[in-house]
Motif scaffolding. Structure first.
Motif, PDB file in Angstrom:
ATOM      1  N   THR A 139     -43.197  96.407 -18.299  1.00  0.00           N
ATOM      2  CA  THR A 139     -43.121  96.419 -19.641  1.00  0.00           C
ATOM      3  C   THR A 139     -41.849  96.980 -20.589  1.00  0.00           C
ATOM      4  N   LEU A 140     -41.359  95.867 -21.103  1.00  0.00           N
ATOM      5  CA  LEU A 140     -40.152  96.779 -21.410  1.00  0.00           C
ATOM      6  C   LEU A 140     -40.010  96.150 -23.015  1.00  0.00           C
ATOM      7  N   THR A 141     -39.713  97.526 -23.348  1.00  0.00           N
ATOM      8  CA  THR A 141     -39.570  97.537 -25.047  1.00  0.00           C
ATOM      9  C   THR A 141     -38.192  97.348 -25.659  1.00  0.00           C
ATOM     10  N   TYR A 142     -37.942  97.091 -26.478  1.00  0.00           N
ATOM     11  CA  TYR A 142     -37.032  96.131 -26.436  1.00  0.00           C
ATOM     12  C   TYR A 142     -36.251  96.333 -28.677  1.00  0.00           C
ATOM     13  N   SER A 143     -35.587  95.586 -28.563  1.00  0.00           N
ATOM     14  CA  SER A 143     -35.689  95.555 -29.888  1.00  0.00           C
ATOM     15  C   SER A 143     -33.925  94.491 -30.728  1.00  0.00           C
ATOM     16  N   ARG A 144     -34.532  93.323 -31.385  1.00  0.00           N
ATOM     17  CA  ARG A 144     -33.475  92.197 -31.585  1.00  0.00           C
ATOM     18  C   ARG A 144     -33.387  92.081 -32.913  1.00  0.00           C
ATOM     19  N   ASN A 145     -32.094  91.505 -33.268  1.00  0.00           N
ATOM     20  CA  ASN A 145     -32.014  92.169 -34.683  1.00  0.00           C
ATOM     21  C   ASN A 145     -33.231  93.454 -35.935  1.00  0.00           C
ATOM     22  N   ASN A 146     -32.686  94.583 -35.009  1.00  0.00           N
ATOM     23  CA  ASN A 146     -33.398  95.683 -36.128  1.00  0.00           C
ATOM     24  C   ASN A 146     -35.305  95.118 -35.987  1.00  0.00           C
ATOM     25  N   GLU A 147     -35.978  94.494 -35.077  1.00  0.00           N
ATOM     26  CA  GLU A 147     -37.513  94.440 -35.275  1.00  0.00           C
ATOM     27  C   GLU A 147     -37.220  94.686 -33.594  1.00  0.00           C
ATOM     28  N   GLU A 148     -38.234  95.357 -33.226  1.00  0.00           N
ATOM     29  CA  GLU A 148     -39.275  96.311 -32.050  1.00  0.00           C
ATOM     30  C   GLU A 148     -40.055  95.103 -31.474  1.00  0.00           C
ATOM     31  N   LYS A 149     -39.700  94.922 -30.190  1.00  0.00           N
ATOM     32  CA  LYS A 149     -40.686  93.734 -29.214  1.00  0.00           C
ATOM     33  C   LYS A 149     -40.543  94.175 -27.931  1.00  0.00           C
ATOM     34  N   SER A 150     -41.713  93.970 -27.646  1.00  0.00           N
ATOM     35  CA  SER A 150     -41.966  94.376 -26.473  1.00  0.00           C
ATOM     36  C   SER A 150     -42.177  92.805 -25.022  1.00  0.00           C
ATOM     37  N   VAL A 151     -42.264  92.772 -23.863  1.00  0.00           N
ATOM     38  CA  VAL A 151     -42.208  91.990 -23.028  1.00  0.00           C
ATOM     39  C   VAL A 151     -42.606  92.159 -21.344  1.00  0.00           C
ATOM     40  N   ASN A 152     -43.279  91.754 -21.062  1.00  0.00           N
ATOM     41  CA  ASN A 152     -44.066  91.580 -19.792  1.00  0.00           C
ATOM     42  C   ASN A 152     -42.938  90.826 -18.605  1.00  0.00           C
ATOM     43  N   LEU A 153     -42.689  92.002 -17.795  1.00  0.00           N
ATOM     44  CA  LEU A 153     -42.125  90.740 -16.450  1.00  0.00           C
ATOM     45  C   LEU A 153     -42.460  91.334 -14.953  1.00  0.00           C
ATOM     46  N   ILE A 154     -42.308  90.000 -14.524  1.00  0.00           N
ATOM     47  CA  ILE A 154     -42.859  90.410 -12.737  1.00  0.00           C
ATOM     48  C   ILE A 154     -41.245  90.774 -12.836  1.00  0.00           C
ATOM     49  N   LEU A 155     -41.621  90.913 -10.712  1.00  0.00           N
ATOM     50  CA  LEU A 155     -39.806  91.340 -10.061  1.00  0.00           C
ATOM     51  C   LEU A 155     -39.928  90.216  -9.695  1.00  0.00           C
ATOM     52  N   GLN A 156     -39.392  89.064  -8.972  1.00  0.00           N
ATOM     53  CA  GLN A 156     -38.682  88.777  -7.929  1.00  0.00           C
ATOM     54  C   GLN A 156     -37.233  88.939  -7.052  1.00  0.00           C
ATOM     55  N   PRO A 157     -37.779  87.967  -6.332  1.00  0.00           N
ATOM     56  CA  PRO A 157     -36.537  88.653  -5.519  1.00  0.00           C
ATOM     57  C   PRO A 157     -35.190  88.406  -5.944  1.00  0.00           C
ATOM     58  N   PHE A 158     -33.944  88.788  -5.520  1.00  0.00           N
ATOM     59  CA  PHE A 158     -32.798  87.622  -6.083  1.00  0.00           C
ATOM     60  C   PHE A 158     -32.350  87.516  -4.719  1.00  0.00           C
ATOM     61  N   LYS A 159     -31.952  86.119  -4.919  1.00  0.00           N
ATOM     62  CA  LYS A 159     -31.814  85.074  -3.999  1.00  0.00           C
ATOM     63  C   LYS A 159     -29.853  85.390  -2.842  1.00  0.00           C
ATOM     64  N   ASP A 160     -29.110  86.122  -3.886  1.00  0.00           N
ATOM     65  CA  ASP A 160     -28.141  85.967  -2.850  1.00  0.00           C
ATOM     66  C   ASP A 160     -28.148  87.807  -2.729  1.00  0.00           C
ATOM     67  N   GLN A 161     -29.287  88.645  -2.451  1.00  0.00           N
ATOM     68  CA  GLN A 161     -29.542  89.868  -2.277  1.00  0.00           C
ATOM     69  C   GLN A 161     -30.431  90.300  -1.048  1.00  0.00           C
ATOM     70  N   SER A 162     -30.334  90.519  -0.309  1.00  0.00           N
ATOM     71  CA  SER A 162     -31.838  90.020   0.480  1.00  0.00           C
ATOM     72  C   SER A 162     -32.558  91.765   0.872  1.00  0.00           C
ATOM     73  N   GLY A 163     -33.795  91.609   0.714  1.00  0.00           N
ATOM     74  CA  GLY A 163     -34.752  92.923   0.253  1.00  0.00           C
ATOM     75  C   GLY A 163     -34.795  93.395  -1.493  1.00  0.00           C
ATOM     76  N   LYS A 164     -33.654  92.642  -2.090  1.00  0.00           N
ATOM     77  CA  LYS A 164     -33.950  93.293  -3.020  1.00  0.00           C
ATOM     78  C   LYS A 164     -34.386  92.547  -4.504  1.00  0.00           C
ATOM     79  N   ALA A 165     -35.149  93.102  -5.486  1.00  0.00           N
ATOM     80  CA  ALA A 165     -36.164  92.585  -6.744  1.00  0.00           C
ATOM     81  C   ALA A 165     -35.375  93.315  -7.675  1.00  0.00           C
ATOM     82  N   GLY A 166     -35.947  92.175  -8.298  1.00  0.00           N
ATOM     83  CA  GLY A 166     -35.601  92.808 -10.065  1.00  0.00           C
ATOM     84  C   GLY A 166     -35.637  91.611 -11.092  1.00  0.00           C
ATOM     85  N   ILE A 167     -35.441  92.089 -13.025  1.00  0.00           N
ATOM     86  CA  ILE A 167     -36.101  91.103 -13.485  1.00  0.00           C
ATOM     87  C   ILE A 167     -34.556  90.275 -14.446  1.00  0.00           C
TER      88      ILE A 167
END
Length: 340
Positions: free
Chosen positions: A179-207
């Motif tokens: 869960t990331l908490t972030y600001s955009r245009n001075n407004e606080e927001k949050s978003v849930n992201l599910i990590l997935q593998p990088f296509k060009d980096q074997s074994g590594k996952a990210g957002i």
């Protein structure tokens, strides 16, 4: 009949000419920009005045249309670049602009750090989170985050540096949720992201984001650097010289008009930039007498050698000075006789 035909041809021609202004080609065009005095841009509280000027130099870069493309083909110091030479892979023009502004912000921080350390003054940083520079297509952050978002929490945790932020994320696996908490245009927001593998980096996952530190610098005396919409890191060296000159009693300008370019690292190393030839033209037009150019340790294809060639070509009297570090520039100026 002939009158109607003439009107029709004129209308079609007008549409074609006007359309040519707005139809973007898959190229960027760069041309000489300006040489801008830094004293009105940089203010050190209680800083010393200078008799000469330090100047940053710029190039003008924009998406090519039919006319700017033809013009660049005809003019010597205008360059044409394919999109992939300007934009990173999968990077949008909006993300490019955000990247340039954050590179400028980082350049200012480095300049302040180097100048204050050189003047023997302490520097303190406050880490605030990370800025999103780019969102990769097909990754979890696509459509959720965008360039310029400031992420300041992950799973409710704050971090002392972007390194710790990345290490925390790196301990997770594909399928894990954050869960990331972030600001955009001075407004606080949050978003849930599910990590997935990088296509060009074997074994590594990210957002799927590229990032840069969001941090504040604290110094005494206070310094303000106003750059508006100027982007990129290439003014680093000149920022550093201007800040340092306002911090110290002896005026390094000694009455001269001094331009230059080059990135600045926290250790004072001066790095190469693009468009050095165009910046030589801009500095010459502005009446600069001295120009600092990145020497790249004497490399055959260095910025300095390209600058020297351009200076000879336009027959300027401006002195081109090679520098590898901030100290190189200071030592040159300290030996320079005062302008009569």
């Amino acid at each position: 009949m002939h009158k109607k035909l003439s009107i029709g041809i004129f209308f079609i021609l007008a549409v074609f000419l006007i359309g040519g202004m707005y139809y973007s080609l898959p190229y960027y065009v760069s041309k000489p920009g300006m040489a801008k005095e830094l004293a009105p841009i940089i203010t050190v509280e209680g800083g010393y005045q200078e008799k000469g000027n330090f100047m940053l130099t710029t190039v003008r870069m924009g998406r090519a249309n039919i006319y700017s493309y033809i013009e660049a083909k005809m003019r010597k110091y205008e360059e044409i670049y394919p999109l992939d030479m300007v934009l990173n892979e999968q990077e949008t023009e909006e993300e490019y602009n955000v990247r340039q502004l954050h590179l400028m912000a980082a350049s200012k921080l480095n300049a302040i750090e180097v100048a204050y350390h050189k003047a023997g003054l302490p520097v303190h940083y406050k880490y605030k989170g990370i800025y999103v520079m780019q969102v990769l297509q097909g990754m979890p952050a696509e459509g959720k985050l965008q360039a310029g978002d400031r992420v300041f929490k992950m799973d409710g945790h704050t971090f002392p540096s972007s390194k710790d932020f990345i290490e925390y994320l790196g301990k997770k696996s594909a399928g894990d949720q954050v869960t990331l908490t972030y600001s955009r245009n001075n407004e606080e927001k949050s978003v849930n992201l599910i990590l997935q593998p990088f296509k060009d980096q074997s074994g590594k996952a990210g957002i799927g984001i590229s990032l840069v530190d969001d941090k504040e610098i604290s110094v005494d005396p206070e310094v303000k650097v106003r750059t508006d919409e100027i982007g990129g890191p290439s003014a680093g060296l000149m920022f550093t010289l201007e800040i340092y000159n306002q911090l110290t009693k002896n005026d390094l300008t000694k009455g001269y008009q001094i331009a230059g370019t080059g990135t600045i690292d926290p250790d004072g190393t001066v790095g190469p930039i693009g468009g050095i030839e165009q910046k030589i033209v801009a500095a010459d037009h502005a009446g600069a007498e001295i120009f600092f150019a990145p020497n790249e340790k004497g490399a055959k294809d260095s910025n300095y050698r390209a600058a020297l060639k351009a200076a000879r070509d336009i027959k300027t009297k401006m002195k081109i000075v090679p520098v590898d570090t901030f100290d190189d520039a200071v030592k040159y100026l300290e030996k320079l006789p005062k302008k009569k």
